[in-house]
Design a protein around this motif. Structure first.
Motif, PDB file in Angstrom:
ATOM      1  N   LYS A 175      17.148 -98.262 108.612  1.00  0.00           N
ATOM      2  CA  LYS A 175      17.274 -98.963 109.564  1.00  0.00           C
ATOM      3  C   LYS A 175      17.165-100.686 109.266  1.00  0.00           C
ATOM      4  N   ASP A 176      16.775-100.853 107.882  1.00  0.00           N
ATOM      5  CA  ASP A 176      16.656-102.237 107.374  1.00  0.00           C
ATOM      6  C   ASP A 176      17.282-102.283 106.034  1.00  0.00           C
ATOM      7  N   PRO A 177      18.457-102.062 105.652  1.00  0.00           N
ATOM      8  CA  PRO A 177      18.805-101.865 104.361  1.00  0.00           C
ATOM      9  C   PRO A 177      18.920-103.200 103.490  1.00  0.00           C
ATOM     10  N   GLN A 178      18.489-103.087 102.237  1.00  0.00           N
ATOM     11  CA  GLN A 178      18.429-103.919 101.474  1.00  0.00           C
ATOM     12  C   GLN A 178      19.230-103.752 100.268  1.00  0.00           C
ATOM     13  N   LEU A 179      20.063-104.514  99.904  1.00  0.00           N
ATOM     14  CA  LEU A 179      21.114-104.130  98.842  1.00  0.00           C
ATOM     15  C   LEU A 179      22.015-105.276  98.276  1.00  0.00           C
ATOM     16  N   ILE A 180      22.741-104.763  97.220  1.00  0.00           N
ATOM     17  CA  ILE A 180      23.697-105.755  96.687  1.00  0.00           C
ATOM     18  C   ILE A 180      24.804-104.623  96.043  1.00  0.00           C
ATOM     19  N   GLN A 181      25.983-105.238  96.374  1.00  0.00           N
ATOM     20  CA  GLN A 181      27.165-104.283  95.932  1.00  0.00           C
ATOM     21  C   GLN A 181      27.995-104.986  95.108  1.00  0.00           C
ATOM     22  N   PHE A 182      28.981-104.343  94.245  1.00  0.00           N
ATOM     23  CA  PHE A 182      29.739-104.708  93.212  1.00  0.00           C
ATOM     24  C   PHE A 182      31.059-103.858  93.369  1.00  0.00           C
ATOM     25  N   THR A 183      32.053-104.611  93.364  1.00  0.00           N
ATOM     26  CA  THR A 183      33.452-104.143  93.742  1.00  0.00           C
ATOM     27  C   THR A 183      34.451-104.355  92.662  1.00  0.00           C
ATOM     28  N   THR A 184      35.375-103.331  92.410  1.00  0.00           N
ATOM     29  CA  THR A 184      36.472-103.405  91.636  1.00  0.00           C
ATOM     30  C   THR A 184      37.596-104.212  92.171  1.00  0.00           C
ATOM     31  N   ALA A 185      38.464-104.606  91.334  1.00  0.00           N
ATOM     32  CA  ALA A 185      39.792-105.020  91.899  1.00  0.00           C
ATOM     33  C   ALA A 185      40.420-103.844  92.170  1.00  0.00           C
ATOM     34  N   GLN A 186      41.708-104.102  92.970  1.00  0.00           N
ATOM     35  CA  GLN A 186      42.316-103.198  93.367  1.00  0.00           C
ATOM     36  C   GLN A 186      43.126-102.191  92.217  1.00  0.00           C
ATOM     37  N   PHE A 187      42.929-101.051  92.362  1.00  0.00           N
ATOM     38  CA  PHE A 187      43.408-100.176  91.118  1.00  0.00           C
ATOM     39  C   PHE A 187      45.013-100.306  91.058  1.00  0.00           C
ATOM     40  N   GLU A 188      45.398-100.484  89.874  1.00  0.00           N
ATOM     41  CA  GLU A 188      46.685-100.845  89.673  1.00  0.00           C
ATOM     42  C   GLU A 188      47.655 -99.487  89.461  1.00  0.00           C
ATOM     43  N   GLU A 189      47.003 -98.279  89.445  1.00  0.00           N
ATOM     44  CA  GLU A 189      47.494 -96.827  89.464  1.00  0.00           C
ATOM     45  C   GLU A 189      46.660 -96.072  89.910  1.00  0.00           C
ATOM     46  N   GLU A 190      47.090 -95.052  90.443  1.00  0.00           N
ATOM     47  CA  GLU A 190      46.460 -93.757  90.975  1.00  0.00           C
ATOM     48  C   GLU A 190      45.415 -93.253  89.883  1.00  0.00           C
ATOM     49  N   THR A 191      44.153 -93.290  89.995  1.00  0.00           N
ATOM     50  CA  THR A 191      43.132 -92.831  89.080  1.00  0.00           C
ATOM     51  C   THR A 191      42.130 -91.717  89.604  1.00  0.00           C
ATOM     52  N   GLU A 192      41.847 -90.679  89.111  1.00  0.00           N
ATOM     53  CA  GLU A 192      40.926 -89.696  89.400  1.00  0.00           C
ATOM     54  C   GLU A 192      39.649 -89.793  88.547  1.00  0.00           C
TER      55      GLU A 192
END
Length: 419
Positions: free
Chosen positions: A236-253
């Motif tokens: 109900k009261d999320p406390q968080l930080i997020q880290f994000t990649t750049a856009q993938f340059e090719e399909e990756t599994e």
């Protein structure tokens, strides 16, 4: 589940109380022998001795919700009594795991397959709700052919011929087909493998940056920094930080187990108690090339992210000498003797197990790594919110992730090169 403590009751040492109570109230209390109205409720026949009173019913049962709260470690009598050696399993095994079971059965299916002593053992991954996929026509036929092979001697597929059927059969989650949509999920492709984890896995470090990036380039910095978030978060009261990649340059599994390497500390609120622990709640999310988070089908048909992981930092001790300790899955004993102090402002380096997952990241897609101090989106009925296990006295304060030349933070992702 193949591990009562780690898979079901205490994720990373944190009590998974909400599901335990949900299951107990729904499956045990309503069905207990002697409870009035069992036949009328279609839970079974009424008791031949007649209805039992509430006091006698209570005496006749051992309350799991209480036992799990009171027992914190694997060497407590309650948990120790439920240990067994999976290598003793010798019968043929078909372990059907669900990529969506990220808070209960998924880990147990994979680890059960890995450690069973069976000569003939198979891991088959599916998607969808906890119950429905087993009744799809094609899945029923898989189960039937397996059982026929070993129980009737009618092996029309080759289950009983060593090497005839690949040991691992995966479903690959590519694209956004929505969630809780059985027909749409059948569009996912399947692929077989000869082992788990996949032998050609390239374990790749994605480094966290103070700018909230996630990159394969190791940060080069001489300055120390930290990112902070409020402790004792909740759904109900999320406390968080997020880290994000750049856009993938090719399909990756990405298919396999995940480990997060973090440097964390806690500081008190000015008006609060002195915190003595840190609870880490980790989540991996996938963002489509269109910029939308892709949700998958959870146990109860709810929308969930890729996967989750947890750790109570006082239980950070690992056992590298243990035969089940692997680079991609740190082994913890969770014993009472393993408890380590958590002192405010001290920085602790921890390796956190994140449950296995699969996603085919499309070109232009992104991965998000989330660090929180409580349950976040995707937890559903599997919340960790017991006021005693996660008390303000123990956890209230500010949690911090530290960056610098001596404090590298990264997530190791299992990248699968094409065959």
């Amino acid at each position: 589940m193949s591990d009562y403590y780690r898979d079901r009751c205490r994720h990373g040492g944190i009590l998974s109380n909400a599901f335990i109570k949900f299951w107990w109230d729904r499956q045990v209390i309503t069905n207990q022998y002697g409870r009035p109205g069992r036949a009328a409720s279609k839970w079974g026949p009424d008791t031949i001795e007649g209805d039992l009173g509430e006091e006698e019913l209570n005496t006749n049962r051992r309350d799991q919700t209480v036992d799990n709260l009171r027992s914190k470690y694997r060497d407590s009598e309650y948990y120790a009594s439920k240990e067994y050696d999976m290598n003793d399993i010798e019968v043929p095994l078909l372990s059907v795991g669900n990529w969506g079971g990220i808070l209960l059965h998924l880990r147990g299916n994979v680890e059960g397959f890995n450690h069973a002593g069976s000569e003939f053992k198979y891991l088959r991954m599916i998607t969808g709700r906890h119950d429905l996929p087993f009744y799809y026509k094609e899945e029923v036929e898989v189960q039937r052919s397996f059982l026929d092979a070993f129980l009737k001697g009618d092996d029309r597929v080759g289950w009983s011929e060593k090497g005839k059927v690949p040991p691992v059969d995966l479903v690959l989650r590519r694209g956004d087909v929505g969630f809780n949509n059985a027909e749409a999920e059948k569009k996912y492709a399947r692929r077989t493998e000869n082992e788990w984890p996949i032998a050609r896995t390239s374990y790749t470090k994605f480094f966290l940056t103070p700018e909230q990036g996630l990159t394969t380039l190791e940060p080069q910095t001489t300055k120390s920094k930290k990112m902070s978030y409020k402790a004792l978060g909740s759904l109900k009261d999320p406390q968080l930080i997020q880290f994000t990649t750049a856009q993938f340059e090719e399909e990756t599994e990405i298919t396999g187990n995940i480990v997060a390497h973090l440097n964390v500390s806690v500081s008190p609120d000015p008006t609060g108690p002195t915190p003595t622990d840190i609870d880490l709640f980790l989540t991996l999310r996938y963002i489509s090339p269109e910029g939308k988070e892709v949700h998958y089908t959870g146990t109860a048909g709810d929308p969930i992210p890729l996967t989750k992981g947890w750790l109570r930092v006082s239980l950070r001790k690992t056992s590298p000498e243990h035969p089940k300790h692997r680079p991609y899955l740190p082994w913890r004993e969770y014993l009472s003797t393993d408890v380590r102090p958590v002192i405010q402002y001290e920085v602790y380096t921890v390796d956190v197990e994140v449950w296995p997952t699969n996603v085919v990241v499309e070109k232009g897609g992104k991965i998000v790594f989330e660090i929180a101090s409580g349950d976040t989106q995707g937890s559903g009925i599997f919340q960790h919110n017991d006021p005693v296990d996660r008390s303000e006295e123990k956890l209230r304060g500010q949690n911090h992730v530290h960056f610098g030349p001596n404090h590298l933070n990264y997530v190791t992702l299992p990248i699968i090169p094409p065959k």
